[in-house]
Design a protein around this motif. Structure first.
Motif, PDB file in Angstrom:
ATOM      1  N   THR A   1       0.820  -1.213   0.000  1.00 30.28           N
ATOM      2  CA  THR A   1       0.000   0.000   0.000  1.00 30.28           C
ATOM      3  C   THR A   1       0.849   1.257   0.000  1.00 30.28           C
ATOM      4  OG1 THR A   1      -0.139  -0.112   2.414  1.00 30.28           O
ATOM      5  CG2 THR A   1      -1.955  -1.075   1.153  1.00 30.28           C
ATOM      6  N   LYS A   2       2.133   1.114   0.329  1.00 29.90           N
ATOM      7  CA  LYS A   2       3.034   2.266   0.371  1.00 29.90           C
ATOM      8  C   LYS A   2       3.773   2.465  -0.960  1.00 29.90           C
ATOM      9  CE  LYS A   2       6.710   4.247   3.229  1.00 29.90           C
ATOM     10  NZ  LYS A   2       7.590   3.989   4.380  1.00 29.90           N
ATOM     11  N   CYS A   3       4.457   1.413  -1.447  1.00 29.16           N
ATOM     12  CA  CYS A   3       5.271   1.561  -2.673  1.00 29.16           C
ATOM     13  C   CYS A   3       4.625   0.899  -3.893  1.00 29.16           C
ATOM     14  CB  CYS A   3       6.675   1.015  -2.454  1.00 29.16           C
ATOM     15  SG  CYS A   3       6.755  -0.787  -2.285  1.00 29.16           S
ATOM     16  N   ASN A   4       3.518   0.199  -3.687  1.00 28.75           N
ATOM     17  CA  ASN A   4       2.754  -0.466  -4.740  1.00 28.75           C
ATOM     18  C   ASN A   4       3.508  -1.602  -5.428  1.00 28.75           C
ATOM     19  OD1 ASN A   4       0.231  -0.761  -5.909  1.00 28.75           O
ATOM     20  ND2 ASN A   4       0.846   0.361  -7.741  1.00 28.75           N
TER      21      ASN A   4
ATOM     22  N   GLU B   1       4.653  -5.502  -5.910  1.00 29.82           N
ATOM     23  CA  GLU B   1       3.986  -6.779  -5.701  1.00 29.82           C
ATOM     24  C   GLU B   1       4.948  -7.750  -5.016  1.00 29.82           C
ATOM     25  OE1 GLU B   1       2.865  -9.688  -9.018  1.00 29.82           O
ATOM     26  OE2 GLU B   1       1.090  -8.404  -8.807  1.00 29.82           O
ATOM     27  N   TYR B   2       4.438  -8.474  -4.019  1.00 24.02           N
ATOM     28  CA  TYR B   2       5.253  -9.476  -3.343  1.00 24.02           C
ATOM     29  C   TYR B   2       4.340 -10.531  -2.730  1.00 24.02           C
ATOM     30  CZ  TYR B   2       4.094  -6.968   0.996  1.00 24.02           C
ATOM     31  OH  TYR B   2       3.437  -6.378   2.037  1.00 24.02           O
ATOM     32  N   ALA B   3       4.927 -11.654  -2.341  1.00 25.76           N
ATOM     33  CA  ALA B   3       4.145 -12.768  -1.802  1.00 25.76           C
ATOM     34  C   ALA B   3       4.248 -12.781  -0.282  1.00 25.76           C
ATOM     35  CB  ALA B   3       4.652 -14.085  -2.362  1.00 25.76           C
ATOM     36  N   ILE B   4       3.134 -13.137   0.350  1.00 25.98           N
ATOM     37  CA  ILE B   4       3.130 -13.304   1.805  1.00 25.98           C
ATOM     38  C   ILE B   4       2.629 -14.704   2.130  1.00 25.98           C
ATOM     39  CG2 ILE B   4       2.797 -10.848   2.336  1.00 25.98           C
ATOM     40  CD1 ILE B   4      -0.179 -11.506   2.872  1.00 25.98           C
ATOM     41  N   ASP B   5       3.098 -15.231   3.230  1.00 28.30           N
ATOM     42  CA  ASP B   5       2.626 -16.515   3.742  1.00 28.30           C
ATOM     43  C   ASP B   5       1.490 -16.197   4.709  1.00 28.30           C
ATOM     44  OD1 ASP B   5       2.125 -18.900   5.017  1.00 28.30           O
ATOM     45  OD2 ASP B   5       4.245 -19.463   5.150  1.00 28.30           O
ATOM     46  N   LEU B   6       0.284 -16.614   4.374  1.00 30.96           N
ATOM     47  CA  LEU B   6      -0.876 -16.277   5.199  1.00 30.96           C
ATOM     48  C   LEU B   6      -0.789 -16.850   6.610  1.00 30.96           C
ATOM     49  CD1 LEU B   6      -3.689 -16.661   2.542  1.00 30.96           C
ATOM     50  CD2 LEU B   6      -2.682 -14.560   3.403  1.00 30.96           C
ATOM     51  N   ASN B   7       0.051 -17.861   6.790  1.00 30.66           N
ATOM     52  CA  ASN B   7       0.202 -18.466   8.111  1.00 30.66           C
ATOM     53  C   ASN B   7       1.270 -17.780   8.959  1.00 30.66           C
ATOM     54  OD1 ASN B   7      -1.737 -20.485   7.576  1.00 30.66           O
ATOM     55  ND2 ASN B   7      -0.212 -21.594   6.384  1.00 30.66           N
ATOM     56  N   LYS B   8       1.982 -16.802   8.400  1.00 34.49           N
ATOM     57  CA  LYS B   8       3.046 -16.123   9.134  1.00 34.49           C
ATOM     58  C   LYS B   8       2.874 -14.605   9.048  1.00 34.49           C
ATOM     59  CE  LYS B   8       6.351 -19.795   8.189  1.00 34.49           C
ATOM     60  NZ  LYS B   8       7.640 -20.126   7.556  1.00 34.49           N
ATOM     61  N   PRO B   9       1.880 -14.060   9.747  1.00 30.59           N
ATOM     62  CA  PRO B   9       1.634 -12.616   9.654  1.00 30.59           C
ATOM     63  C   PRO B   9       2.807 -11.770  10.162  1.00 30.59           C
ATOM     64  CG  PRO B   9       0.194 -13.627  11.292  1.00 30.59           C
ATOM     65  CD  PRO B   9       0.919 -14.733  10.603  1.00 30.59           C
TER      66      PRO B   9
ATOM     67  N   GLU C   1       5.667 -11.983   9.204  1.00 32.15           N
ATOM     68  CA  GLU C   1       6.581 -11.793   8.074  1.00 32.15           C
ATOM     69  C   GLU C   1       5.916 -11.028   6.924  1.00 32.15           C
ATOM     70  OE1 GLU C   1       8.093 -15.601   6.876  1.00 32.15           O
ATOM     71  OE2 GLU C   1       8.854 -16.042   8.887  1.00 32.15           O
ATOM     72  N   TRP C   2       4.870 -10.300   7.216  1.00 31.45           N
ATOM     73  CA  TRP C   2       4.137  -9.600   6.167  1.00 31.45           C
ATOM     74  C   TRP C   2       4.722  -8.238   5.836  1.00 31.45           C
ATOM     75  CZ3 TRP C   2      -1.726 -10.528   7.512  1.00 31.45           C
ATOM     76  CH2 TRP C   2      -2.014 -11.881   7.349  1.00 31.45           C
ATOM     77  N   TYR C   3       6.003  -8.087   5.940  1.00 30.45           N
ATOM     78  CA  TYR C   3       6.650  -6.819   5.623  1.00 30.45           C
ATOM     79  C   TYR C   3       7.034  -6.785   4.147  1.00 30.45           C
ATOM     80  CZ  TYR C   3       6.933  -5.603  10.527  1.00 30.45           C
ATOM     81  OH  TYR C   3       6.611  -5.280  11.822  1.00 30.45           O
ATOM     82  N   CYS C   4       6.825  -5.640   3.529  1.00 30.93           N
ATOM     83  CA  CYS C   4       7.198  -5.457   2.127  1.00 30.93           C
ATOM     84  C   CYS C   4       8.723  -5.525   2.027  1.00 30.93           C
ATOM     85  CB  CYS C   4       6.694  -4.104   1.621  1.00 30.93           C
ATOM     86  SG  CYS C   4       7.280  -3.704  -0.036  1.00 30.93           S
ATOM     87  N   PRO C   5       9.259  -6.362   1.148  1.00 31.12           N
ATOM     88  CA  PRO C   5      10.710  -6.469   1.019  1.00 31.12           C
ATOM     89  C   PRO C   5      11.341  -5.244   0.354  1.00 31.12           C
ATOM     90  CG  PRO C   5       9.635  -7.875  -0.588  1.00 31.12           C
ATOM     91  CD  PRO C   5       8.555  -7.312   0.289  1.00 31.12           C
ATOM     92  N   TYR C   6      10.508  -4.360  -0.192  1.00 29.66           N
ATOM     93  CA  TYR C   6      11.025  -3.187  -0.892  1.00 29.66           C
ATOM     94  C   TYR C   6      11.086  -1.954   0.010  1.00 29.66           C
ATOM     95  CZ  TYR C   6       9.976  -6.276  -4.762  1.00 29.66           C
ATOM     96  OH  TYR C   6       9.911  -7.364  -5.587  1.00 29.66           O
ATOM     97  N   CYS C   7      10.083  -1.812   0.898  1.00 29.62           N
ATOM     98  CA  CYS C   7      10.054  -0.589   1.726  1.00 29.62           C
ATOM     99  C   CYS C   7       9.791  -0.870   3.208  1.00 29.62           C
ATOM    100  CB  CYS C   7       9.003   0.377   1.189  1.00 29.62           C
ATOM    101  SG  CYS C   7       7.299  -0.183   1.428  1.00 29.62           S
TER     102      CYS C   7
ATOM    103  N   LEU D   1       4.437  -2.780   6.659  1.00 31.25           N
ATOM    104  CA  LEU D   1       3.724  -3.951   7.149  1.00 31.25           C
ATOM    105  C   LEU D   1       2.401  -4.084   6.404  1.00 31.25           C
ATOM    106  CD1 LEU D   1       3.430  -6.306   9.131  1.00 31.25           C
ATOM    107  CD2 LEU D   1       2.413  -4.710  10.749  1.00 31.25           C
ATOM    108  N   TYR D   2       2.184  -5.248   5.804  1.00 37.20           N
ATOM    109  CA  TYR D   2       0.937  -5.509   5.103  1.00 37.20           C
ATOM    110  C   TYR D   2      -0.152  -5.755   6.140  1.00 37.20           C
ATOM    111  CZ  TYR D   2      -2.606  -7.776   2.266  1.00 37.20           C
ATOM    112  OH  TYR D   2      -3.787  -8.108   1.656  1.00 37.20           O
ATOM    113  N   SER D   3      -1.292  -5.155   5.929  1.00 32.57           N
ATOM    114  CA  SER D   3      -2.408  -5.315   6.858  1.00 32.57           C
ATOM    115  C   SER D   3      -3.553  -6.009   6.140  1.00 32.57           C
ATOM    116  CB  SER D   3      -2.862  -3.949   7.366  1.00 32.57           C
ATOM    117  OG  SER D   3      -4.079  -4.081   8.051  1.00 32.57           O
TER     118      SER D   3
END
Length: 142
Positions: free
Chosen positions: A7-10, A12-20, A22-28, A31-33
């Motif tokens: 939502t910040k840098c737009n 695209e990246y993958a998240i593991d739904l079982n590991k919230p 680790e939901w950080y954007c690898p670019y910026c 935290l994905y919410s």
């Protein structure tokens, strides 16, 4: 795994739904919410409507990833383009084969054709084929 857009840098990246955690954007490092993805949840519920309760449970149990047609096209655009191009090339090849077959079936000079008529038939078949496959039919005007 789920592919999301930051939502910040737009990006695209993958998240593991079982590991919230680790939901950080690898670019910026944003935290994905899951709340920012409310529309996706609503869309998922819409997509699950045609499935039976048993099938929905199987999807959850086996952690199947459902993909919409739009998502599929987005993910596979290059290969779909290559497939379309291949189909177009195959059609052109088939047209050229047909024209060559027609040309080889034109009888040699005999009682039915004089040489000028025969050459005219060959040229006409070649021009039709070139026009159908997008070739340059002007090269035959010599």
């Amino acid at each position: 795994m789920k592919v999301v857009n930051c939502t910040k840098c737009n990006e695209e990246y993958a998240i593991d739904l079982n590991k919230p955690e680790e939901w950080y954007c690898p670019y910026c490092d944003n935290l994905y919410s899951i709340t920012t993805d409310k529309l996706s949840v609503e869309k998922l519920q819409e997509h699950l409507l045609p499935y039976s309760k048993e099938m929905v449970q199987k999807i959850k149990d086996e952690k199947m990833q459902l993909v919409t047609a739009d998502e599929f096209v987005k993910l596979h655009k290059e290969s779909l383009t290559a497939i379309r191009e291949n189909d177009k090339l195959q059609e052109q090849l088939n047209t050229a084969k047909k024209a060559l077959t027609e040309i080889t079936n034109i009888p040699e000079s005999d009682n039915y054709f004089d040489e000028e008529e025969r050459l005219s038939c060959i040229k006409e078949a070649a021009e039709k084929a070139l026009a159908a496959i997008g070739g340059n039919d002007e090269s035959l005007d010599n």
